[in-house]
Design a protein around this motif. Structure first.
Motif, PDB file in Angstrom:
ATOM      1  N   ARG A  29      11.363 -99.140  27.213  1.00 57.96           N
ATOM      2  CA  ARG A  29      10.980-100.181  28.180  1.00 57.96           C
ATOM      3  C   ARG A  29      10.877-101.542  27.512  1.00 57.96           C
ATOM      4  N   MET A  30      10.319-101.576  26.314  1.00 58.65           N
ATOM      5  CA  MET A  30      10.187-102.836  25.590  1.00 58.65           C
ATOM      6  C   MET A  30      11.558-103.388  25.215  1.00 58.65           C
ATOM      7  N   CYS A  31      12.496-102.511  24.905  1.00 61.46           N
ATOM      8  CA  CYS A  31      13.863-102.948  24.605  1.00 61.46           C
ATOM      9  C   CYS A  31      14.529-103.513  25.854  1.00 61.46           C
ATOM     10  N   ALA A  32      14.306-102.889  26.987  1.00 62.26           N
ATOM     11  CA  ALA A  32      14.896-103.370  28.237  1.00 62.26           C
ATOM     12  C   ALA A  32      14.369-104.754  28.594  1.00 62.26           C
ATOM     13  N   ARG A  33      13.121-105.033  28.232  1.00 63.96           N
ATOM     14  CA  ARG A  33      12.527-106.352  28.507  1.00 63.96           C
ATOM     15  C   ARG A  33      12.752-107.336  27.365  1.00 63.96           C
ATOM     16  N   ASN A  34      13.496-106.921  26.332  1.00 61.61           N
ATOM     17  CA  ASN A  34      13.793-107.743  25.149  1.00 61.61           C
ATOM     18  C   ASN A  34      12.523-108.234  24.453  1.00 61.61           C
ATOM     19  N   GLU A  35      11.534-107.371  24.349  1.00 60.85           N
ATOM     20  CA  GLU A  35      10.291-107.725  23.677  1.00 60.85           C
ATOM     21  C   GLU A  35      10.328-107.411  22.183  1.00 60.85           C
ATOM     22  N   ILE A  36      11.204-106.505  21.785  1.00 54.23           N
ATOM     23  CA  ILE A  36      11.289-106.119  20.381  1.00 54.23           C
ATOM     24  C   ILE A  36      12.746-106.136  19.932  1.00 54.23           C
TER      25      ILE A  36
END
Length: 102
Positions: A29-36
Motif C-alpha cells: 500500500r505504501m508503494c502504491a501511494r509512493n511513500e517509500i
C-alpha cells in the motif's frame, strides 16, 4: 563479455520480514501511494534493494521518548473536575464528597 554482479533484491514479503516494521500488505500500500522507495520488476512485481530497505528503516526510525518530570506547579494543582455528569444520587458524587471530607 563483462560479468554482471547479481544485486540482491527482496520482495515485499521478504522486506517485511527483514524490517519487522510493517506487514507485506502495508508495504504494498505504501508503494502504491509512493511513500517509500521501491522498484517495479517484471509483471508489476514490487522489489526492494538494500538501499531501499535502509531508507525505509531510516525514514521510520523509532526513538524512545522520555517522559518529562512534573514541575512543582503541576504537582500542587488541584484535581480537575470530572468530565462526567454527577448528580447528588450518583456514586461518583458520594466518592467526591468523601474525598473532600478527608
Amino acid at each position: 563479455m563483462s560479468t554482471v554482479e547479481k544485486i540482491p533484491r527482496y520482495t515485499a514479503a521478504e522486506a517485511a520480514q527483514i524490517t519487522g516494521l510493517f506487514s507485506e500488505s502495508e508495504l504494498k500500500r505504501m508503494c502504491a501511494r509512493n511513500e517509500i522507495q521501491h522498484h517495479r520488476g517484471g509483471r508489476r512485481k514490487i522489489l526492494f534493494f538494500q538501499e531501499d530497505i535502509d531508507a525505509l528503516l531510516k525514514q521510520f526510525r523509532r526513538t524512545p521518548v522520555k517522559k518529562p518530570q512534573p514541575t512543582a506547579t503541576e504537582v500542587l494543582t488541584p484535581e480537575t473536575p470530572s468530565p462526567f455528569r454527577t448528580t447528588p444520587r450518583s456514586k461518583a458524587a458520594h466518592k467526591e464528597s468523601d474525598r473532600r471530607a478527608a
